[in-house]
Design a protein around this motif. Sequence first.
Motif, mmCIF file in Angstrom:
data_model
loop_
_atom_site.group_PDB
_atom_site.id
_atom_site.type_symbol
_atom_site.label_atom_id
_atom_site.label_comp_id
_atom_site.label_asym_id
_atom_site.label_seq_id
_atom_site.Cartn_x
_atom_site.Cartn_y
_atom_site.Cartn_z
ATOM 1 N N GLY A 96 -11.491 21.665 -5.097
ATOM 2 C CA GLY A 96 -10.994 22.567 -6.133
ATOM 3 C C GLY A 96 -10.244 21.901 -7.266
ATOM 4 N N GLY A 97 -10.300 20.613 -7.368
ATOM 5 C CA GLY A 97 -9.605 19.926 -8.456
ATOM 6 C C GLY A 97 -8.857 18.722 -7.931
ATOM 7 N N PRO A 98 -8.255 17.956 -8.841
ATOM 8 C CA PRO A 98 -7.563 16.736 -8.431
ATOM 9 C C PRO A 98 -6.366 17.026 -7.527
ATOM 10 C CG PRO A 98 -7.751 16.871 -10.829
ATOM 11 C CD PRO A 98 -8.243 18.165 -10.268
ATOM 12 N N ILE A 99 -6.232 16.217 -6.493
ATOM 13 C CA ILE A 99 -5.079 16.295 -5.599
ATOM 14 C C ILE A 99 -4.406 14.938 -5.622
ATOM 15 C CG2 ILE A 99 -4.310 16.605 -3.210
ATOM 16 C CD1 ILE A 99 -6.832 18.341 -2.798
ATOM 17 N N VAL A 100 -3.110 14.916 -5.936
ATOM 18 C CA VAL A 100 -2.345 13.674 -6.015
ATOM 19 C C VAL A 100 -1.478 13.557 -4.772
ATOM 20 C CG1 VAL A 100 -0.632 12.384 -7.345
ATOM 21 C CG2 VAL A 100 -2.311 13.825 -8.530
ATOM 22 N N THR A 101 -1.561 12.397 -4.115
ATOM 23 C CA THR A 101 -0.747 12.156 -2.927
ATOM 24 C C THR A 101 -0.091 10.787 -3.024
ATOM 25 O OG1 THR A 101 -2.607 11.208 -1.718
ATOM 26 C CG2 THR A 101 -2.206 13.565 -1.411
ATOM 27 N N ASP A 102 1.033 10.641 -2.349
ATOM 28 C CA ASP A 102 1.673 9.333 -2.242
ATOM 29 C C ASP A 102 0.960 8.538 -1.178
ATOM 30 O OD1 ASP A 102 3.571 9.939 -4.131
ATOM 31 O OD2 ASP A 102 5.017 10.659 -2.672
ATOM 32 N N ALA B 237 0.818 -1.223 0.000
ATOM 33 C CA ALA B 237 0.000 0.000 0.000
ATOM 34 C C ALA B 237 0.847 1.267 0.000
ATOM 35 C CB ALA B 237 -0.946 -0.003 1.198
ATOM 36 N N GLU B 238 2.008 1.220 0.632
ATOM 37 C CA GLU B 238 2.837 2.433 0.682
ATOM 38 C C GLU B 238 3.401 2.818 -0.690
ATOM 39 O OE1 GLU B 238 5.382 -0.997 2.248
ATOM 40 O OE2 GLU B 238 3.391 -0.226 2.695
ATOM 41 N N THR B 239 3.275 1.953 -1.701
ATOM 42 C CA THR B 239 3.730 2.291 -3.056
ATOM 43 C C THR B 239 2.619 2.953 -3.870
ATOM 44 O OG1 THR B 239 3.104 0.163 -4.027
ATOM 45 C CG2 THR B 239 5.310 0.312 -3.046
ATOM 46 N N ALA B 240 1.432 3.069 -3.300
ATOM 47 C CA ALA B 240 0.281 3.619 -4.021
ATOM 48 C C ALA B 240 0.416 5.121 -4.243
ATOM 49 C CB ALA B 240 -0.997 3.334 -3.245
ATOM 50 N N THR B 241 -0.222 5.594 -5.274
ATOM 51 C CA THR B 241 -0.429 7.011 -5.523
ATOM 52 C C THR B 241 -1.940 7.194 -5.620
ATOM 53 O OG1 THR B 241 1.629 7.207 -6.749
ATOM 54 C CG2 THR B 241 -0.002 8.930 -7.104
ATOM 55 N N THR B 242 -2.458 8.173 -4.904
ATOM 56 C CA THR B 242 -3.894 8.384 -4.848
ATOM 57 C C THR B 242 -4.257 9.716 -5.484
ATOM 58 O OG1 THR B 242 -4.052 7.095 -2.819
ATOM 59 C CG2 THR B 242 -5.875 8.593 -3.275
ATOM 60 N N VAL B 243 -5.292 9.721 -6.295
ATOM 61 C CA VAL B 243 -5.830 10.949 -6.878
ATOM 62 C C VAL B 243 -7.198 11.167 -6.251
ATOM 63 C CG1 VAL B 243 -6.564 12.112 -8.988
ATOM 64 C CG2 VAL B 243 -4.608 10.530 -9.047
ATOM 65 N N ARG B 244 -7.339 12.286 -5.537
ATOM 66 C CA ARG B 244 -8.620 12.627 -4.917
ATOM 67 C C ARG B 244 -9.307 13.666 -5.788
ATOM 68 N NH1 ARG B 244 -8.186 13.056 1.480
ATOM 69 N NH2 ARG B 244 -10.387 12.615 1.151
ATOM 70 N N LEU B 245 -10.507 13.334 -6.246
ATOM 71 C CA LEU B 245 -11.252 14.194 -7.166
ATOM 72 C C LEU B 245 -12.382 14.891 -6.425
ATOM 73 C CD1 LEU B 245 -11.446 11.609 -10.070
ATOM 74 C CD2 LEU B 245 -9.821 13.501 -9.820
ATOM 75 N N GLU B 246 -11.999 15.854 -5.613
ATOM 76 C CA GLU B 246 -13.018 16.577 -4.851
ATOM 77 C C GLU B 246 -12.539 18.001 -4.619
ATOM 78 O OE1 GLU B 246 -11.809 14.965 -0.453
ATOM 79 O OE2 GLU B 246 -13.162 13.732 -1.628
#
Length: 112
Positions: free
Chosen positions: A63-69, A52-61
């Motif tokens: 003001g726009g997409p936020i990408v986090t490790d 799971a720690e290798t994941a990259t998450t895109v949150r679509l909520e």
Amino acid sequence: MKYVLMFVETEQFARDLEAMSESERQASFERVGQWFADHGAHITHHAHLQPAETATTVRLEGGGPIVTDGPFVEGKEVVSGYAEIDVEDLDQALAIARDWPACPVVEIRPID
């Protein structure tokens, strides 16, 4: 019908796996390999996921997409792999899932 079986590891399962001797761990992996061989006629695709720690998450909520490790949420359970199966019905999917010899949770979802 097509389903995906998602194999879910718990913190306890990860600790138990880590505590195994090399020969115990190898025997566990061999049971998993045998499960795939036994159900190969129904498995159309499968993969083991990186931790799971290798994941990259895109949150679509907001003001726009936020990408986090890392994973979307911290949790005590993590999907570690999956198998797509093609079976007659949910009962057959359940029978296959009940045979799973590794992590203690298998989530079954139909595929459109």
